[in-house]
Design an enzyme around this catalytic site. Sequence first.
Site, PDB file in Angstrom:
ATOM      1  N   LYS A 243       0.856  -1.190   0.000  1.00 29.18           N
ATOM      2  CA  LYS A 243       0.000   0.000   0.000  1.00 29.18           C
ATOM      3  C   LYS A 243       0.893   1.241   0.000  1.00 29.18           C
ATOM      4  CE  LYS A 243      -4.314   1.266   2.334  1.00 29.18           C
ATOM      5  NZ  LYS A 243      -5.042   1.106   3.590  1.00 29.18           N
TER       6      LYS A 243
HETATM    7  C1  E4P Z   1      -8.402   1.993   3.561  1.00 30.21           C
HETATM    8  O1  E4P Z   1      -7.570   1.279   3.079  1.00 30.21           O
HETATM    9  C2  E4P Z   1      -8.213   2.760   4.784  1.00 30.21           C
HETATM   10  O2  E4P Z   1      -7.447   1.979   5.674  1.00 30.21           O
HETATM   11  C3  E4P Z   1      -9.493   3.093   5.480  1.00 30.21           C
HETATM   12  O3  E4P Z   1     -10.624   2.716   4.730  1.00 30.21           O
HETATM   13  C4  E4P Z   1      -9.552   4.463   6.071  1.00 30.21           C
HETATM   14  O4  E4P Z   1     -10.791   4.637   6.690  1.00 30.21           O
HETATM   15  P1  E4P Z   1     -11.106   5.826   7.736  1.00 30.21           P
HETATM   16  O5  E4P Z   1     -11.330   7.068   6.974  1.00 30.21           O
HETATM   17  O6  E4P Z   1     -12.323   5.356   8.443  1.00 30.21           O
HETATM   18  O7  E4P Z   1      -9.884   5.906   8.631  1.00 30.21           O
END
Ligand code: E4P
Length: 218
Positions: A83
């Site tokens: 990522k």
């Molecule tokens: C996605 O890969 C992220 O980890 C995640 O969806 C972020 O979500 P949030 O805005 O609830 O922190």
Amino acid sequence: MKFFVDTADTAEIKSLAESGLLDGVTTNPSLIAKSGRKILEVIAEICAIVEGPVSAEVAATDYETMMREAAVLRKIAHNVCIKLPLTPDGLRACKALTNEGVQTNVTLCFSAAQALIAAKAGATFISPFVGRLDDIGQDGMELISEIVDIYGNYPALTTQVLVASVRNPIHVITAAKLGADVATLPPSVLRMLYHHPLTDKGLAAFLKDWQGTGQSIL
Ligand code: E4P
């Protein structure tokens, strides 16, 4: 539509994986911090539970260090998906890793232009954050619609739209109507998908009537 779960809590992942409906996992530095565990250990444990892609995020912001971190993370298991943040260095790393056959998830996407450039960098997944856009008064789902339309104009693009920052089942259903490939859901939202009060009410009535028959199937 594929369902990923967005957590680094391995007990939750184990329990959700038992459903047979879990296609992958996403984590981020905040979720790793929340787990209170070492990233290498927790990602290895998740990869042993789930066969699909497990996103592990680099912590560096420069290309060279991202590539060194990616080399460590990808050694953990064959299903680690690296990522990377949607920055010039992140997309450069995305392109290099894609060329090496590594799965990538480009994260922190907030515009169609960013999604387009991530696809050009060969991202396996693009992660537009719908909830965080809604939080600032913008329409997160409008962004999903734009990205799905744009990618649809170029069938050669293989990047999958991974709807992230999902806050409720309506986000999931709207994303599915728009044709998004994947949604990554907090465990609580994933569990909400099963429920409807009429299902509970109907089941209670069936069980009561069944008891009245005095029968047993086994
Ligand atoms: C996605 O890969 C992220 O980890 C995640 O969806 C972020 O979500 P949030 O805005 O609830 O922190």
